[in-house]
Design a protein around this motif. Structure first.
Motif, PDB file in Angstrom:
ATOM      1  N   SER A   1       0.827  -1.209   0.000  1.00  0.00           N
ATOM      2  CA  SER A   1       0.000   0.000   0.000  1.00  0.00           C
ATOM      3  C   SER A   1       0.859   1.256   0.000  1.00  0.00           C
ATOM      4  N   ALA A   2       1.910   1.267   0.800  1.00  0.00           N
ATOM      5  CA  ALA A   2       2.801   2.430   0.849  1.00  0.00           C
ATOM      6  C   ALA A   2       3.491   2.641  -0.498  1.00  0.00           C
TER       7      ALA A   2
ATOM      8  N   MET B   1       2.429   1.687  -3.516  1.00  0.00           N
ATOM      9  CA  MET B   1       1.446   2.160  -4.489  1.00  0.00           C
ATOM     10  C   MET B   1       1.116   3.636  -4.260  1.00  0.00           C
ATOM     11  N   THR B   2       0.988   4.030  -3.018  1.00  0.00           N
ATOM     12  CA  THR B   2       0.703   5.429  -2.697  1.00  0.00           C
ATOM     13  C   THR B   2       1.856   6.323  -3.133  1.00  0.00           C
ATOM     14  N   PHE B   3       3.079   5.880  -2.876  1.00  0.00           N
ATOM     15  CA  PHE B   3       4.257   6.649  -3.268  1.00  0.00           C
ATOM     16  C   PHE B   3       4.275   6.895  -4.773  1.00  0.00           C
TER      17      PHE B   3
ATOM     18  N   THR C   1       1.442  11.861  -9.960  1.00  0.00           N
ATOM     19  CA  THR C   1       0.508  12.983  -9.961  1.00  0.00           C
ATOM     20  C   THR C   1       1.237  14.318  -9.876  1.00  0.00           C
TER      21      THR C   1
ATOM     22  N   LEU D   1       1.794   6.660  -6.936  1.00  0.00           N
ATOM     23  CA  LEU D   1       0.632   7.433  -7.356  1.00  0.00           C
ATOM     24  C   LEU D   1       0.869   8.921  -7.117  1.00  0.00           C
ATOM     25  N   ILE D   2       1.351   9.265  -5.944  1.00  0.00           N
ATOM     26  CA  ILE D   2       1.621  10.673  -5.640  1.00  0.00           C
ATOM     27  C   ILE D   2       2.745  11.204  -6.512  1.00  0.00           C
TER      28      ILE D   2
END
Length: 87
Positions: free
Chosen positions: A42-43, A45-47, A53, A49-50
């Motif tokens: 999860s971390a 994927m979040t990294f 973006t 994605l951000i």
């Protein structure tokens, strides 16, 4: 009355309970490893994605645009010459 987890003579844990203890620790370790793995995924994927973006788009290179226009013009002239060529 005795329980199946204690020895009749001294009330110490029986062999059955002693065998179940490492198995329970193994289950707990696997559970913790699974939770850590899910958190890490999860971390990550979040990294990404951000990061994608917030990434700035580089401004177009004027030299590359000029070269592409010249190539397009040359291709157009070649097509014109091919059309005028007698068959």
């Amino acid at each position: 009355m005795t329980t199946p987890d204690t020895n009749l003579t001294n009330g110490a844990p029986s062999d059955l309970a002693a065998e179940q203890l490492p198995a329970r620790a193994l289950v707990d370790a696997r559970l913790v490893a699974g939770i850590v793995a899910i958190a890490a995924i999860s971390a990550g994927m979040t990294f990404f994605l951000i990061r994608s973006t917030l990434r700035r788009v580089a401004p177009p290179d004027p030299t590359s645009e000029r070269i592409q226009r010249l190539i397009d013009e040359a291709n157009s002239l070649l097509r014109t010459l091919d059309d005028k060529k007698p068959r």
